[in-house]
Design a protein around this motif. Structure first.
Motif, short mmCIF file in Angstrom:
data_model
loop_
_atom_site.label_atom_id
_atom_site.label_comp_id
_atom_site.label_asym_id
_atom_site.label_seq_id
_atom_site.Cartn_x
_atom_site.Cartn_y
_atom_site.Cartn_z
N LYS A 229 45.02 -9.37 79.38
CA LYS A 229 45.71 -8.93 80.59
C LYS A 229 46.02 -10.15 81.81
O LYS A 229 47.06 -9.96 82.36
CB LYS A 229 44.95 -7.64 81.33
CG LYS A 229 44.61 -6.48 80.40
CD LYS A 229 44.08 -5.29 80.98
CE LYS A 229 44.32 -4.00 80.30
NZ LYS A 229 43.35 -3.08 80.66
N GLU A 230 44.78 -10.71 81.65
CA GLU A 230 44.98 -11.71 82.93
C GLU A 230 45.71 -13.22 82.44
O GLU A 230 46.21 -13.87 82.93
CB GLU A 230 43.55 -12.00 83.62
CG GLU A 230 43.19 -10.91 84.14
CD GLU A 230 41.87 -10.90 85.09
OE1 GLU A 230 41.88 -11.89 85.95
OE2 GLU A 230 40.88 -10.08 84.84
N VAL A 231 45.02 -13.47 81.22
CA VAL A 231 45.66 -14.81 80.68
C VAL A 231 47.09 -14.63 79.90
O VAL A 231 47.75 -15.41 80.00
CB VAL A 231 44.52 -15.44 79.79
CG1 VAL A 231 44.98 -16.73 79.11
CG2 VAL A 231 43.18 -15.82 80.35
N GLY A 232 47.38 -13.49 79.64
CA GLY A 232 48.45 -12.96 78.97
C GLY A 232 48.83 -13.22 77.67
O GLY A 232 49.91 -13.53 77.08
N LEU A 233 47.73 -13.57 76.71
CA LEU A 233 47.86 -13.76 75.35
C LEU A 233 48.28 -12.57 74.58
O LEU A 233 47.97 -11.41 74.97
CB LEU A 233 46.79 -14.28 74.86
CG LEU A 233 46.49 -16.00 75.04
CD1 LEU A 233 45.32 -16.17 74.35
CD2 LEU A 233 47.63 -16.80 74.81
N PRO A 234 49.40 -12.46 73.60
CA PRO A 234 49.60 -11.39 72.84
C PRO A 234 48.76 -10.84 72.01
O PRO A 234 47.72 -11.71 71.67
CB PRO A 234 50.75 -11.77 72.14
CG PRO A 234 50.81 -13.40 72.03
CD PRO A 234 49.98 -13.71 73.33
N LYS A 235 48.66 -9.56 71.70
CA LYS A 235 47.69 -9.01 71.06
C LYS A 235 47.31 -9.35 69.52
O LYS A 235 46.14 -9.82 69.22
CB LYS A 235 47.89 -7.38 70.68
CG LYS A 235 47.14 -6.66 69.61
CD LYS A 235 47.43 -5.12 69.63
CE LYS A 235 46.45 -4.44 68.69
NZ LYS A 235 46.98 -3.00 68.65
N GLY A 236 48.39 -10.32 68.79
CA GLY A 236 48.32 -10.92 67.49
C GLY A 236 47.59 -12.19 67.81
O GLY A 236 47.09 -12.68 66.62
N ARG A 237 47.24 -12.62 68.81
CA ARG A 237 46.65 -14.11 68.86
C ARG A 237 45.34 -13.84 69.46
O ARG A 237 44.61 -14.78 69.97
CB ARG A 237 47.48 -14.95 69.81
CG ARG A 237 48.72 -15.29 69.14
CD ARG A 237 49.85 -15.97 69.82
NE ARG A 237 49.13 -17.08 70.56
CZ ARG A 237 50.01 -17.85 71.57
NH1 ARG A 237 51.13 -17.38 71.91
NH2 ARG A 237 49.38 -18.62 72.00
N VAL A 238 44.60 -12.34 69.75
CA VAL A 238 43.52 -12.22 70.25
C VAL A 238 42.62 -11.23 69.25
O VAL A 238 43.23 -10.06 68.80
CB VAL A 238 43.54 -11.65 71.69
CG1 VAL A 238 42.10 -11.42 72.18
CG2 VAL A 238 44.27 -12.44 72.66
N HIS A 239 41.40 -11.68 68.89
CA HIS A 239 40.70 -10.78 68.24
C HIS A 239 39.51 -10.46 68.82
O HIS A 239 38.54 -11.54 69.02
CB HIS A 239 40.18 -11.44 66.67
CG HIS A 239 39.46 -10.47 65.78
ND1 HIS A 239 39.88 -9.56 64.90
CD2 HIS A 239 38.02 -10.77 65.87
CE1 HIS A 239 38.59 -9.04 64.36
NE2 HIS A 239 37.71 -9.87 64.67
N GLY A 240 39.17 -9.19 69.06
CA GLY A 240 37.66 -8.89 69.67
C GLY A 240 36.98 -8.13 69.10
O GLY A 240 37.62 -6.84 68.65
N LEU A 241 35.64 -7.95 68.76
CA LEU A 241 35.04 -7.09 67.92
C LEU A 241 33.62 -7.04 68.34
O LEU A 241 32.80 -8.12 68.31
CB LEU A 241 35.02 -7.15 66.49
CG LEU A 241 34.36 -6.40 65.57
CD1 LEU A 241 34.82 -4.96 65.93
CD2 LEU A 241 34.21 -6.77 64.12
#
Length: 247
Positions: A229-241
């Motif tokens: 949300k703040e840095v603005g990276l798209p979903k496909g470039r972020v993995h969080g678990l």
């Protein structure tokens, strides 16, 4: 031991059950233990991918209790792998402390899918701790040519001796002591990550960054939301678990 309602749900989701046999053990540090296993047919049936994990079944006060662990150095031809346990209070750690060659444990394979990003990113930004160390090592090994910055949260003095498989030429390791229930790690990442993202995005022929986050659940949720949300990276470039829940 039956697997209870969780096992029934995993069966409905087409989870596959296997039995692993302990072949050896190493006390890596006083707070970290590595066990070696034969795979009970797992690797031949499923193959291997980066950060691959299985659900292990432990007995907890007479009831089944499952926890997920990442495969370390899986060898499909030999049918072997290792698992690493960050030791604390709990039935999984208690089992790992006592496990000896010949002991067996049941496991279920379900929900472990992960695809390394394509095209390869310009830089990996990795945030984790001892619980996710095997997955961090697996991720770095899957993309050895990609530069990486790793924030690694530590809780014990012995964490300095953990087997973090970094390449000093391509990887920057930033150790962060755990404070304020993960709040200190959040501050450290927020202070440095935007500039690293900008540098990678602005580089010539850049493919951009890929951010991989695996800490306690609350910290993971906070940082994943921040990056999206703040840095603005798209979903496909972020993995969080989230790998564990803080007490």
């Amino acid at each position: 031991m039956g697997h209870g309602w969780e096992g029934a749900v995993l069966k409905l989701l087409r989870g596959k059950d296997f039995t692993f046999t302990v072949t050896g053990a190493e006390q890596v540090t006083e707070d970290y233990r590595r066990l070696h296993f034969t795979d009970g047919g797992l690797l031949g049936a499923a193959g291997v991918h980066p950060t691959m994990w299985v659900r292990m079944w432990f007995e907890n006060a007479g009831k089944p209790h499952q926890r997920a662990y990442t495969l370390v150095d899986p060898d499909v031809a030999a049918g072997t792998f290792s698992l690493e346990f960050a030791l604390h209070d709990g039935c999984a750690s208690d089992w790992a402390r006592k496990a000896q060659p010949g002991d067996t444990i049941e496991a279920t394979l379900q929900g472990t899918g992960f695809d390394a990003p394509e095209p390869r990113p310009s830089r990996l930004l990795v945030i984790g701790d001892p619980a996710s160390l095997p997955a961090i090592n697996s991720l770095l090994a899957a993309m050895p040519e990609v530069p990486a910055t790793i924030w690694f949260e530590t809780s014990h003095a012995s964490d300095a001796d953990l087997p973090i498989r970094v390449d000093p030429v391509r990887h920057e390791l930033r150790r962060v002591p755990r404070r304020d229930a993960g709040g200190h790690l959040v501050e450290e990442v927020k202070a440095a990550l935007p500039s690293l993202v900008s540098a990678a995005e602005d580089a010539e022929d850049a493919a951009g960054v890929y951010v991989w986050i695996a800490c306690d659940t609350a910290t993971t949720r906070t940082l994943t939301s921040y990056v999206r949300k703040e840095v603005g990276l798209p979903k496909g470039r972020v993995h969080g678990l989230g790998y564990w829940r803080a007490a």
